[in-house]
Write a protein that holds these residues in place. Structure first.
Motif, short mmCIF file in Angstrom:
data_model
loop_
_atom_site.label_atom_id
_atom_site.label_comp_id
_atom_site.label_asym_id
_atom_site.label_seq_id
_atom_site.Cartn_x
_atom_site.Cartn_y
_atom_site.Cartn_z
N CYS A 28 41.91 89.18 39.66
CA CYS A 28 41.00 88.12 39.55
C CYS A 28 40.73 87.80 38.02
N PHE A 29 41.29 86.50 37.88
CA PHE A 29 41.12 86.21 36.34
C PHE A 29 40.06 85.09 36.18
N PHE A 30 39.44 85.32 35.01
CA PHE A 30 38.27 84.34 34.65
C PHE A 30 39.06 83.30 33.46
N ASP A 35 39.70 78.06 26.89
CA ASP A 35 40.71 78.81 26.89
C ASP A 35 42.20 78.22 27.31
N THR A 36 43.29 78.74 26.76
CA THR A 36 44.57 78.25 27.06
C THR A 36 45.33 79.32 27.53
N PHE A 37 46.21 79.03 28.58
CA PHE A 37 47.12 80.06 28.84
C PHE A 37 48.46 79.63 29.50
N ASN A 38 49.51 80.60 29.53
CA ASN A 38 50.52 80.20 29.93
C ASN A 38 50.75 79.98 31.50
N THR A 39 51.43 79.08 32.15
CA THR A 39 51.22 78.98 33.48
C THR A 39 51.81 80.05 34.41
N ILE A 41 51.34 83.31 33.72
CA ILE A 41 50.59 84.39 33.36
C ILE A 41 50.78 85.36 34.49
N VAL A 42 50.92 84.86 35.75
CA VAL A 42 51.11 85.65 36.99
C VAL A 42 52.25 85.63 37.63
#
Length: 45
Positions: A28-30, A35-39, A41-42
């Motif tokens: 589970c990610f919040f 926030d920014t994130f790498n697409t 990430i998973v």
């Protein structure tokens, strides 16, 4: 999908803890609005 209606504002931590108690997933990610994130990430391993 299920909605959790918090009758009293107890803050983001309380809301997230309630969600985690009902979660039926392995991960589970919040992400917050700032926030920014790498697409990627998973990834499947």
């Amino acid at each position: 999908m299920e909605f959790i209606d918090k009758k009293v504002n107890e803050g983001v931590s309380s809301a997230r803890n309630d969600a985690l108690k009902k979660a039926k997933v392995t991960f589970c990610f919040f992400f917050d609005c700032d926030d920014t994130f790498n697409t990627q990430i998973v990834e499947n391993v």
